[in-house]
Design an enzyme around this catalytic site. Structure first.
Site, PDB file in Angstrom:
ATOM      1  N   GLU A  66       0.822  -1.215   0.000  1.00 17.99           N
ATOM      2  CA  GLU A  66       0.000   0.000   0.000  1.00 17.99           C
ATOM      3  C   GLU A  66       0.856   1.265   0.000  1.00 17.99           C
ATOM      4  OE1 GLU A  66      -3.611  -1.770   2.754  1.00 17.99           O
ATOM      5  OE2 GLU A  66      -1.715  -1.211   3.686  1.00 17.99           O
ATOM      6  N   ASP A 237      -7.652  -4.965   8.850  1.00 22.43           N
ATOM      7  CA  ASP A 237      -7.247  -3.735   8.159  1.00 22.43           C
ATOM      8  C   ASP A 237      -7.094  -3.931   6.653  1.00 22.43           C
ATOM      9  OD1 ASP A 237      -5.001  -5.284   8.188  1.00 22.43           O
ATOM     10  OD2 ASP A 237      -3.654  -3.774   9.001  1.00 22.43           O
TER      11      ASP A 237
END
Ligand SMILES: NC(=O)c1ccc[n+]([C@@H]2O[C@H](COP(=O)([O-])OP(=O)(O)OC[C@H]3O[C@@H](n4cnc5c(N)ncnc54)[C@H](O)[C@@H]3O)[C@@H](O)[C@H]2O)c1
Length: 349
Positions: A66, A237
């Protein structure tokens, strides 16, 4: 003719893992966690000043990579971070990261740093920030489910910021629990190793779930969670990766960082799109209520947001001054005549 030395702006301070460890010890880990909690809270209070976007995620079967950017108009930051739950079995970290700070006015970077340690520190500080506003008053005991890389950081932040003095540990791997108990000996925390999550949460006012699994898991089921607790859910998450049974969310008041990201990644991905959440920054600015009453279940559905990294990067930059705990990296090409990039290359022959 020798090439001229790069200008001062072209040399970017770089903090290696080794130097980050020296910096943490020089400041003191609990002091650093407390100061990080305060700087993150200060930035959450000016939430509206920041550019915000859900992080840019590249998913694979094994995990996710990410990028997490943000800016307050003066400073820009981004973090590169991965999450690979299977890495641990190969002797690799589940989460690794590095990040960069740049000045908006020129676009020149001003700091490049390791962020694997810094992510563990800022995640713990963010948990403590939420808990100090949402957990029951006078909470002393925390259950810590998932005793991996983040665990000790979470425990020490809750001790330093919220006054937790008793920790109840559980992990499916007893070696992880033994490691965490060993690392926390001498910190002033009373540590109890437990053999199930059910027994770990007995008597705990704060429950932190911090496990890693690339699939929906049920670390806590509805019947386990009594009234009045604060749940700090760290490990859910990613799309498809959650830790709590959805029935808990039906009983809890849920606080989040940035809803557009949390609806994709957090525990609330299990809920309808109109499931009510409170943006945590609104509690800090007095626009929303945090804990209303003793029997309420509060849930901080943490996924990790770019502003927390921004705050941590700025904190490190401020703390570096005068320490020498960095190297200068020549990563910005900066010819004397800005239009003569090619000439600079030629002269280096
Ligand atoms: N919210 C955030 O800001 C944030 C930041 C960093 C990490 N994380 C997440 O936190 C989690 C933990 O990260 P880490 O670096 O400590 O990972 P880790 O792999 O080092 O540790 C995870 C631990 O969870 C244990 N575990 C797995 N399934 C379990 C279960 N069902 N019950 C009890 N224990 C179980 C494993 O044995 C392991 O010890 C990850 O999911 C990571 O993605 C979130």
């Amino acid at each position: 003719m020798p090439s001229p030395l790069p200008s001062e702006k072209a040399l970017v301070p770089f903090v290696s893992v080794e130097n980050m460890m020296h910096l943490v010890h020089r400041i003191g880990i609990e002091t650093m966690l407390t100061e990080l909690t305060d700087v993150i809270e200060a930035d959450f209070r000016r939430w509206e000043r920041f550019d915000k976007t859900p992080r840019v995620a590249s998913h694979s079967r094994e995990g996710v990579i990410e990028l997490m950017p943000t800016s307050d108009g003066e400073i820009y930051s981004f973090k590169y971070v991965n999450g690979h739950p299977k890495n641990m079995a190969q002797g690799l970290q589940t989460v690794t990261a590095f990040g960069l700070l740049a000045e908006v006015s020129t676009g020149y970077p001003v700091l490049l740093t390791e962020m694997t340690l810094l992510t563990a520190l800022r995640t713990a500080a963010t948990s403590a920030m939420a808990a100090r506003h949402l957990a029951p008053k006078g909470a002393r005991t925390m259950a810590m489910i998932g005793n991996g890389a983040q665990a000790e950081f979470q425990a020490l932040a809750m001790k330093a910021v919220c006054g937790i003095d008793h920790l109840r540990l559980y992990d499916i791997d007893p070696l992880a629990t033994a490691k965490t108990a060993r690392n926390l000996s001498g910190t002033g925390l009373t540590v109890t190793a437990c053999t199930s999550s059910q027994s770990a949460i007995e008597g705990a006012e704060i429950i932190t779930t911090c496990t890693a699994d690339k699939q929906y898991a049920t670390i806590l089921s509805d019947n386990m969670v009594g009234a009045g607790v604060h749940i700090n859910a760290i490990g859910g998450d990613c799309p498809g990766k959650t830790e709590l049974h959805r029935d808990i969310l039906l009983r809890a008041d849920t606080f989040v960082e940035y809803p557009p990201q949390t609806r994709i990644e957090g525990e609330i991905q299990q809920m309808d799109p109109d499931y009510p959440v409170t943006e945590f920054w609104r509690v800090l600015t007095g626009q929303a209520t945090g804990r209303r009453e003793a029997r309420q279940i509060t849930l901080f559905d943490s996924v990790g947001f770019a502003i927390e990294d921004f705050s941590a990067l700025r904190y490190v930059r401020d703390k570096l001054e005068g320490t020498g705990l960095y190297q200068e990296l020549d990563i910005i090409a900066d010819p004397d005549d800005p239009r003569d990039l090619f000439g600079m290359l030629q002269r280096a022959k």
